[in-house]
Each structure stands twice: as structure tokens, then as C-alpha cells.
Design an enzyme around this catalytic site. Sequence first.
Site, PDB file in Angstrom:
ATOM      1  N   CYS A 105      12.936 -19.118  29.786  1.00 22.42           N
ATOM      2  CA  CYS A 105      11.930 -18.192  29.292  1.00 22.42           C
ATOM      3  C   CYS A 105      12.053 -18.069  27.775  1.00 22.42           C
ATOM      4  O   CYS A 105      12.772 -18.823  27.144  1.00 22.42           O
ATOM      5  CB  CYS A 105      12.090 -16.832  29.965  1.00 22.42           C
ATOM      6  N   CYS A 106      11.379 -17.088  27.209  1.00 22.44           N
ATOM      7  CA  CYS A 106      11.297 -16.994  25.753  1.00 22.44           C
ATOM      8  C   CYS A 106      12.254 -15.943  25.205  1.00 22.44           C
ATOM      9  O   CYS A 106      11.920 -15.181  24.307  1.00 22.44           O
ATOM     10  CB  CYS A 106       9.861 -16.666  25.338  1.00 22.44           C
ATOM     11  N   GLY A 107      13.427 -15.860  25.768  1.00 21.56           N
ATOM     12  CA  GLY A 107      14.404 -14.892  25.287  1.00 21.56           C
ATOM     13  C   GLY A 107      15.296 -15.471  24.222  1.00 21.56           C
ATOM     14  O   GLY A 107      15.064 -16.553  23.687  1.00 21.56           O
TER      15      GLY A 107
END
Length: 265
Positions: A105-107
Site C-alpha cells: 500500500c502507500c504507507g
Amino acid sequence: MDESGITQWSIQKYHATDVTDQLDWVVEESPVTVIVNGEAFATLLCSPTHLPELVTGFLASEGVIQSATEIETITFNDAQGFAYVALSKPLPDVIDYSKRVVGSCCGKSRQFYFQNDAKTAKTIMRSTNVSVQTCYALMAQLQKRSETFALTGGMHNAALAVEDHLKVVRADIGRHNALDKIYGYLLNHNLRRHQAVIVFSGRISSEVLLKISKMGIGMIISKSAPSHLALKLADDLNITIVGFVRDHKLNVYTHQERINVSSKG
């Protein structure tokens, strides 16, 4: 190597207050540690499908390789989650050898490499023209071929389109991984980039846009939204962004000259 990317899980399903026990399809997520020339390079959290393409595309995105011919072998230890890559050259000096975790994901687990991006991003000099009707048709084809998403609701899909049809579709829990699989396919088949279009299910971040640039492709069509930084990069790198392709509506954000209203692209 399991190429389904999905498995079943026992759940309780509620409808109002009525409950039933049943099996549901869920996406698989696996860590794959990439070992390059004996060095631990990165751990990818991904769907365990089309892994040779994923590894090839990821290494190209990171600036480790320029072509698939630089890879001598890729071997996998599925039980332990390792991908062993032997290159025909040493690792480039600009690459940080420290082991890195690349999240699905975009973490914060996915870092942004400005130095590598500056060296590998391409300004697109040639690209195809596409009609509005072709944009609608390509997105409809992607929706139709997103079988795993339909089962699980947990996948991103990316496709490589040439003219008015999808040439290849790849799915992954991570949208970046799905694009790297497409990049790996491109490298392995040595396709002409200026005739290709990326069709995408997810939002277009700056990192997504940079991957499109590194592929040498001048257009991305998505059912979702772009970010402001992605738009600025697309404007600079000569890439056309088409977003919100839904219900015979779309927005053309950058380099609109490549989109026309005629029946043919």
C-alpha cells in the site's frame, strides 16, 4: 508457484441480524525477498502471481537493470519466499544496498527514491493517439477481465493496451506491483512502447506516474483520480493522464492533444 493469488477463508456473513457460516474468497499476500548477486536487495509484499515479471519490472523501476538481457537467471524458493537474481553485471553504484521493505500500500514502508527516479524517468517523445470511445472500450475490457477483484474486492489491476484491445492484464494487492508486472512483461517481450497505453484501476500518484515514465509509455487511462504532483510530473514528462473513466465519462488532465473524438485513435 501458485498463480491463483486467492484462497478461501471461513467467515460469518450477516444480512441485517441473520447470520450464516460460509467460505469466502480472499487475496493472498506473500513476502518475496529479492536477492541480487548474493545481496539482499528488497522485500516485496505482493500477490504470489507472475513473480518473474514482478521481479524484472521492479529491478527496472529501481534502475538496477535497463533490459531483461541483463538478468542471467531468476530462481525462486517458494517455501522460504526468496527470489534469487543473477545479473550479468555488478549492482550499480548508485543503488543503496541496504535491505528495504516495499509495502503493498502507500504507507511509509514504500520509500520514494528521488535519485533513482531522476536517473530512470523518461520524457516521452512519441506516443499514440486514442479516441474517447477507445478509452471507454479499454476500461470496459479491464473491468470484464478483473475476475479476481470481482471475487475478492481486494486487487488492483493494470493492463497493457495496444490500439483498441488489451494485450495483457496483471493483478496484485499492490497497485505498484501490478504495474511492475506489466513492466516486466514489456521487458521480456521487447515491445514497442510508443504504441502502448496503460489501463489502470487505481489512483494515479506521483510514484505511479513515474513508473509509467520509466516504462517509456505516454498515456495512462484510469477509473480513479490523479494527484496534483502526478499531474505536474505528467505535464513535464509529456504523459497524457485520463482519469475517472466511468459510465461513459472521463477527464483528460494533461497533454489533451492525444485524445480525439473520432471513432478511431
